[in-house]
Design a protein around this motif. Sequence first.
Motif, PDB file in Angstrom:
ATOM      1  N   THR A 120      -2.826   0.293  -3.629  1.00 67.23           N
ATOM      2  CA  THR A 120      -1.593  -0.448  -3.851  1.00 67.23           C
ATOM      3  C   THR A 120      -0.880   0.140  -5.055  1.00 67.23           C
ATOM      4  OG1 THR A 120      -2.621  -2.434  -2.975  1.00 67.23           O
ATOM      5  CG2 THR A 120      -0.626  -2.729  -4.292  1.00 67.23           C
ATOM      6  N   GLU A 121       0.435   0.262  -4.965  1.00 66.60           N
ATOM      7  CA  GLU A 121       1.207   0.806  -6.074  1.00 66.60           C
ATOM      8  C   GLU A 121       0.928   0.009  -7.339  1.00 66.60           C
ATOM      9  OE1 GLU A 121       5.345   0.921  -5.319  1.00 66.60           O
ATOM     10  OE2 GLU A 121       5.832   1.960  -7.177  1.00 66.60           O
ATOM     11  N   GLY A 122       0.626   0.711  -8.400  1.00 68.43           N
ATOM     12  CA  GLY A 122       0.345   0.064  -9.666  1.00 68.43           C
ATOM     13  C   GLY A 122      -1.119  -0.254  -9.887  1.00 68.43           C
TER      14      GLY A 122
ATOM     15  N   SER B 269       0.848  -1.199   0.000  1.00 68.73           N
ATOM     16  CA  SER B 269       0.000   0.000   0.000  1.00 68.73           C
ATOM     17  C   SER B 269       0.879   1.244   0.000  1.00 68.73           C
ATOM     18  CB  SER B 269      -0.903   0.014   1.227  1.00 68.73           C
ATOM     19  OG  SER B 269      -1.763  -1.104   1.226  1.00 68.73           O
ATOM     20  N   ASP B 270       0.621   2.152  -0.932  1.00 69.88           N
ATOM     21  CA  ASP B 270       1.475   3.330  -1.032  1.00 69.88           C
ATOM     22  C   ASP B 270       0.730   4.643  -0.808  1.00 69.88           C
ATOM     23  OD1 ASP B 270       1.689   3.684  -4.699  1.00 69.88           O
ATOM     24  OD2 ASP B 270      -0.018   3.384  -3.347  1.00 69.88           O
ATOM     25  N   TYR B 271      -0.558   4.550  -0.575  1.00 71.55           N
ATOM     26  CA  TYR B 271      -1.341   5.775  -0.437  1.00 71.55           C
ATOM     27  C   TYR B 271      -2.588   5.458   0.360  1.00 71.55           C
ATOM     28  CZ  TYR B 271      -4.230   9.708  -2.067  1.00 71.55           C
ATOM     29  OH  TYR B 271      -5.053  10.805  -2.152  1.00 71.55           O
TER      30      TYR B 271
ATOM     31  N   ARG C 100       0.705   9.812   1.894  1.00 74.29           N
ATOM     32  CA  ARG C 100       1.497   8.855   1.138  1.00 74.29           C
ATOM     33  C   ARG C 100       2.295   7.989   2.092  1.00 74.29           C
ATOM     34  NH1 ARG C 100       2.421   9.686  -4.206  1.00 74.29           N
ATOM     35  NH2 ARG C 100       1.605  11.581  -5.150  1.00 74.29           N
ATOM     36  N   SER C 101       2.733   6.861   1.577  1.00 75.12           N
ATOM     37  CA  SER C 101       3.438   5.909   2.440  1.00 75.12           C
ATOM     38  C   SER C 101       4.822   6.398   2.858  1.00 75.12           C
ATOM     39  CB  SER C 101       3.554   4.559   1.728  1.00 75.12           C
ATOM     40  OG  SER C 101       4.264   4.688   0.517  1.00 75.12           O
TER      41      SER C 101
ATOM     42  N   GLU D 100      -4.214   9.422  -5.797  1.00 75.26           N
ATOM     43  CA  GLU D 100      -3.375  10.003  -4.761  1.00 75.26           C
ATOM     44  C   GLU D 100      -3.239  11.509  -4.883  1.00 75.26           C
ATOM     45  OE1 GLU D 100      -0.398   7.759  -7.448  1.00 75.26           O
ATOM     46  OE2 GLU D 100      -2.505   7.653  -6.900  1.00 75.26           O
TER      47      GLU D 100
ATOM     48  N   THR E 193      -5.423   9.074 -11.052  1.00 74.12           N
ATOM     49  CA  THR E 193      -4.473   8.909  -9.951  1.00 74.12           C
ATOM     50  C   THR E 193      -5.106   9.440  -8.678  1.00 74.12           C
ATOM     51  OG1 THR E 193      -3.445  10.999 -10.593  1.00 74.12           O
ATOM     52  CG2 THR E 193      -2.406   8.969 -11.350  1.00 74.12           C
TER      53      THR E 193
END
Lengths: 112, 116
Positions: free
Chosen positions: A94-96, A30-32, A51-52, B101, B99
């Motif tokens: 999750t990243e991606g 998990s990145d965010y 953010r992570s 984020e 995105t």
Amino acid sequence: GESVGLHLPTLSVQEGDNSIINCAYSNSASDYFIWYKQESGKGPQFIIDIRSNMDKRQGQRVTVLLNKTVKHLSLQIAATQPGDSAVYFCAEKTEGRRALTFGSGTRLQVQP
Amino acid sequence: GAGVSQSPSNKVTEKGKDVELRCDPISGHTALYWYRQSLGQGLEFLIYFQGNSAPDKSGLPSDRFSAERTGGSVSTLTIQRTQQEDSAVYLCASSLFGTAEFYGYTFGSGTRLTVV
């Protein structure tokens, strides 16, 4: 599989007190992370994100803390007001992957 | 428009009938998402559209569920041969650039579907 969950389904606080809503996640990738507020009959509303690569972020009356070591996220609301009464969801990405994964929610009740 | 618009706000249908739910995203938002929220539960991802790319359908629970997005704007979620377990609030969200984020999602108010 990945999951995002909450420790307390309902939190009751007195008006003016600080509130802390907790969330655990299981995915190391998990990145965010985002916190959403949902009032009855409405869609979720963005509150704050992080953010992570951060461990703390502050907004107006709200602070999000991220502890990646124990995979824990919290939302702190200062001087809780009756208008803060709602269900709060944490969500992670999750990243991606584009889609967010949401937890089951915590209901915050503010007592006058 | 100013926000994400969903219609109808409420839909009651008989088991076995087909339903169509509509989402009109914020103008200029290239990404569109459908989620399902069962009573007292979190949001379950269904499908994601980003520009002209092939949609991410990985969250659709069965082949009775399908969605399309015409002209990169309005989206329709179709549920065929509805079952009682399909009863839920169906939420649509949109975002810039896909995105989350940077901008987060902006959600609509949802369509409450009740299958009787």
